[in-house]
Design an enzyme around this catalytic site. Structure first.
Site, PDB file in Angstrom:
ATOM      1  N   HIS A  13     -65.187 -15.967 -50.424  1.00 34.06           N
ATOM      2  CA  HIS A  13     -64.246 -15.655 -48.939  1.00 34.06           C
ATOM      3  C   HIS A  13     -65.586 -16.141 -47.760  1.00 34.06           C
ATOM      4  O   HIS A  13     -65.146 -16.478 -46.369  1.00 34.06           O
ATOM      5  CB  HIS A  13     -64.387 -14.475 -48.736  1.00 34.06           C
ATOM      6  CG  HIS A  13     -63.173 -13.468 -50.023  1.00 34.06           C
ATOM      7  ND1 HIS A  13     -61.812 -14.335 -50.210  1.00 34.06           N
ATOM      8  CD2 HIS A  13     -63.054 -12.159 -49.771  1.00 34.06           C
ATOM      9  CE1 HIS A  13     -61.635 -13.470 -50.522  1.00 34.06           C
ATOM     10  NE2 HIS A  13     -61.872 -12.365 -50.712  1.00 34.06           N
TER      11      HIS A  13
ATOM     12  N   GLY B 136     -46.321 -10.006 -54.151  1.00 35.23           N
ATOM     13  CA  GLY B 136     -46.556 -11.112 -54.888  1.00 35.23           C
ATOM     14  C   GLY B 136     -45.681 -12.120 -54.102  1.00 35.23           C
ATOM     15  O   GLY B 136     -45.416 -12.805 -55.450  1.00 35.23           O
TER      16      GLY B 136
ATOM     17  N   THR C  18     -57.257 -13.190 -55.972  1.00 31.61           N
ATOM     18  CA  THR C  18     -56.715 -13.049 -57.533  1.00 31.61           C
ATOM     19  C   THR C  18     -55.760 -14.043 -58.348  1.00 31.61           C
ATOM     20  O   THR C  18     -56.482 -14.170 -59.694  1.00 31.61           O
ATOM     21  CB  THR C  18     -56.277 -11.558 -57.934  1.00 31.61           C
ATOM     22  OG1 THR C  18     -57.184 -10.682 -56.819  1.00 31.61           O
ATOM     23  CG2 THR C  18     -55.758 -10.848 -58.567  1.00 31.61           C
ATOM     24  N   TRP C  19     -54.617 -14.437 -58.031  1.00 33.72           N
ATOM     25  CA  TRP C  19     -54.259 -15.003 -58.806  1.00 33.72           C
ATOM     26  C   TRP C  19     -55.349 -17.312 -58.815  1.00 33.72           C
ATOM     27  O   TRP C  19     -54.846 -16.838 -60.003  1.00 33.72           O
ATOM     28  CB  TRP C  19     -52.806 -15.804 -58.011  1.00 33.72           C
ATOM     29  CG  TRP C  19     -51.597 -16.330 -58.616  1.00 33.72           C
ATOM     30  CD1 TRP C  19     -51.554 -16.364 -60.203  1.00 33.72           C
ATOM     31  CD2 TRP C  19     -50.392 -17.045 -58.581  1.00 33.72           C
ATOM     32  NE1 TRP C  19     -50.646 -17.336 -60.440  1.00 33.72           N
ATOM     33  CE2 TRP C  19     -50.028 -17.223 -59.257  1.00 33.72           C
ATOM     34  CE3 TRP C  19     -49.764 -17.194 -56.806  1.00 33.72           C
ATOM     35  CZ2 TRP C  19     -48.479 -18.182 -58.997  1.00 33.72           C
ATOM     36  CZ3 TRP C  19     -48.901 -17.754 -56.622  1.00 33.72           C
ATOM     37  CH2 TRP C  19     -48.031 -17.574 -57.689  1.00 33.72           C
TER      38      TRP C  19
HETATM   39  P1  PAP Z   1     -58.676 -10.451 -52.212  1.00 37.63           P
HETATM   40  O1  PAP Z   1     -58.476 -11.444 -51.068  1.00 37.63           O
HETATM   41  O2  PAP Z   1     -58.550  -8.795 -52.105  1.00 37.63           O
HETATM   42  O3  PAP Z   1     -59.022 -10.680 -53.854  1.00 37.63           O
HETATM   43  P2  PAP Z   1     -55.635 -11.703 -52.879  1.00 37.63           P
HETATM   44  O4  PAP Z   1     -56.109 -11.577 -54.081  1.00 37.63           O
HETATM   45  O5  PAP Z   1     -56.918 -12.835 -52.067  1.00 37.63           O
HETATM   46  O6  PAP Z   1     -57.262 -10.265 -52.658  1.00 37.63           O
HETATM   47  O7  PAP Z   1     -54.816 -11.389 -52.568  1.00 37.63           O
HETATM   48  C1  PAP Z   1     -53.491  -9.887 -52.557  1.00 37.63           C
HETATM   49  C2  PAP Z   1     -52.666 -10.632 -53.082  1.00 37.63           C
HETATM   50  O8  PAP Z   1     -52.834 -11.725 -53.853  1.00 37.63           O
HETATM   51  C3  PAP Z   1     -51.515  -9.590 -52.537  1.00 37.63           C
HETATM   52  O9  PAP Z   1     -50.423 -10.221 -52.081  1.00 37.63           O
HETATM   53  P3  PAP Z   1     -49.182  -8.902 -50.962  1.00 37.63           P
HETATM   54  O10 PAP Z   1     -49.957  -7.567 -50.913  1.00 37.63           O
HETATM   55  O11 PAP Z   1     -48.804  -9.333 -50.585  1.00 37.63           O
HETATM   56  O12 PAP Z   1     -48.722  -9.090 -52.090  1.00 37.63           O
HETATM   57  C4  PAP Z   1     -51.013  -9.790 -53.982  1.00 37.63           C
HETATM   58  O13 PAP Z   1     -49.686  -9.388 -54.025  1.00 37.63           O
HETATM   59  C5  PAP Z   1     -51.376 -11.456 -54.330  1.00 37.63           C
HETATM   60  N1  PAP Z   1     -50.747 -11.477 -55.877  1.00 37.63           N
HETATM   61  C6  PAP Z   1     -52.118 -11.126 -56.593  1.00 37.63           C
HETATM   62  N2  PAP Z   1     -51.871 -11.433 -58.147  1.00 37.63           N
HETATM   63  C7  PAP Z   1     -51.279 -12.066 -57.698  1.00 37.63           C
HETATM   64  C8  PAP Z   1     -49.972 -12.961 -58.957  1.00 37.63           C
HETATM   65  N3  PAP Z   1     -50.519 -13.324 -59.792  1.00 37.63           N
HETATM   66  N4  PAP Z   1     -49.038 -14.005 -58.274  1.00 37.63           N
HETATM   67  C9  PAP Z   1     -47.972 -14.152 -57.083  1.00 37.63           C
HETATM   68  N5  PAP Z   1     -49.855 -13.144 -56.036  1.00 37.63           N
HETATM   69  C10 PAP Z   1     -50.186 -12.416 -55.933  1.00 37.63           C
END
Ligand code: PAP
Length: 350
Positions: free
Chosen positions: A137, A311, A75-76
């Site tokens: 993915h 995050g 997502t990031w």
């Molecule tokens: P997806 O594979 O379903 O697309 P993905 O975005 O790869 O998910 O992973 C989600 C993780 O990225 C989450 O981690 P956590 O559960 O350990 O917190 C999410 O918080 C983190 N994430 C999403 N956006 C950001 C961001 N802007 N900066 C840092 N981490 C982020």
């Protein structure tokens, strides 16, 4: 490493509707039934999308594919790449920036899942203007030959983001539990999910250690892209979530350069890199109304907020015991031995 033509044979991808039922099945890994294909466990509902991607998708030289094992920071990376590529049309500090109005996953689509649920047929991304940024993915060895081929006609680029497997596991486990609860409350989405069950961390870890998780084994997924990034650094850029947290601006510059749109000195002095980092930061994105209440358009029961947890690096320690972590670390280290690759958290010099 298996190149995609090795997996699919001369005739390309097989007829998945016919093949799916004969593939090994895993139903303990929530929320989806998985089928093993080409050495990886894929959600069963994705298989038609895999076939469609191979049959219909026409890559362009200017395409950028953001690839990842689930829950590794996709997502990031999507937000950063989208904001970087479109910065001329949409300045990152603009109040009306698309990322402030639309969910990140609606700005940058996953291509195999979009194909999987599309009822249109043909290339569902044909109308998207260049340069297109799409995400996947899929493991490297299951990407269409037209994307990975080693020829000057295939100039499209791939950016991979990897994350410590313990954090990817825990992030996925927490996401799954929230998703199942949401599905139970809303009678599900258009993709069939397994019935909710307690699904403990111990169960999720055990399956993960056996490679039985969405697009697992995790370490094979990472290793394929890493090896290709070493072989063809102009084709595959390999990023690490933990390094991006440490040095976001430096990684955004690397990303821009790789995508063929480096920042000019004037842009840097005007603070454009910092504005992109700020727009896409965890705090900014989680505070946007669209990410508090919106949902991925017309697909899974995946509210945007589910894609944001803490995050940070190291959240695994809040959900796994030291013994559980050591078990996974041992398996991963064993699998990577001799490859030259290590995860940053295992490597004290990193
Ligand atoms: P997806 O594979 O379903 O697309 P993905 O975005 O790869 O998910 O992973 C989600 C993780 O990225 C989450 O981690 P956590 O559960 O350990 O917190 C999410 O918080 C983190 N994430 C999403 N956006 C950001 C961001 N802007 N900066 C840092 N981490 C982020």
């Amino acid at each position: 490493m298996a190149a995609s033509s090795d997996v699919h044979g001369e005739g390309g991808i097989p007829d998945m509707a016919k093949l799916a039922q004969s593939l090994p099945l895993e139903t303990r890994c929530l929320p989806f039934s998985l089928r093993q294909y080409g050495g990886f466990w894929l959600p069963e509902w994705i298989l038609p999308g895999l076939e469609a991607v191979h049959t219909h998708f026409e890559p362009r030289a200017s395409d950028v594919f953001l690839a990842s094992f689930p829950k590794s920071g996709t997502t990031w990376l999507k937000a950063l790449a989208f904001a970087t590529v479109n910065r001329a049309e949409h300045p990152p500090s603009g109040e009306d920036h698309p990322l402030r109005r639309r969910g990140v996953h609606d700005c940058v689509n996953f291509f195999e899942s979009t194909f999987a649920v599309s009822r249109e047929g043909g290339d569902v991304f044909a109308q998207l203007p260049s340069p297109r940024v799409l995400a996947t993915h899929l493991p490297y060895s299951l990407l269409p030959e037209r994307i990975v081929e080693d020829s000057s006609d295939s100039d499209c680029r791939i950016v991979y983001i990897c994350r410590d497997p313990k954090d990817a596991l825990v992030s996925g486990w927490l996401f799954t539990k929230k998703m199942l609860a949401a599905a139970a409350a809303t009678n599900g989405g258009i993709v069939e999910m397994l019935p909710p069950a307690p699904y403990t961390m111990e169960e999720a870890l055990d399956l993960f250690c056996h490679g039985r998780c969405v697009t697992g084994p995790h370490w094979h997924h990472v290793l394929e892209y890493w090896e290709e990034s070493r072989r063809r650094p102009e084709k595959v850029l390999f990023l690490r979530y933990e390094e991006m947290l440490r040095e976001p601006a430096c990684n955004v510059k690397k990303l821009a350069e790789f995508m063929g749109c480096p920042f000019t000195d004037e842009e840097e002095s005007a603070g454009v890199v910092d504005a992109i980092v700020d727009l896409c930061s965890f705090n900014q994105l989680t505070n946007l109304q669209v990410n508090k209440t919106g949902a991925m358009e017309g697909r899974l029961v995946a509210r945007n907020e589910l894609f944001f947890g803490k995050g940070v690096a190291g959240n695994w320690s809040n959900h796994m015991s030291p013994e559980m972590a050591a078990r996974l670390d041992r398996i991963v280290e064993g699998a990577l031995r001799g490859s030259g690759f290590t995860f940053a958290s295992f490597d004290n010099s990193a």
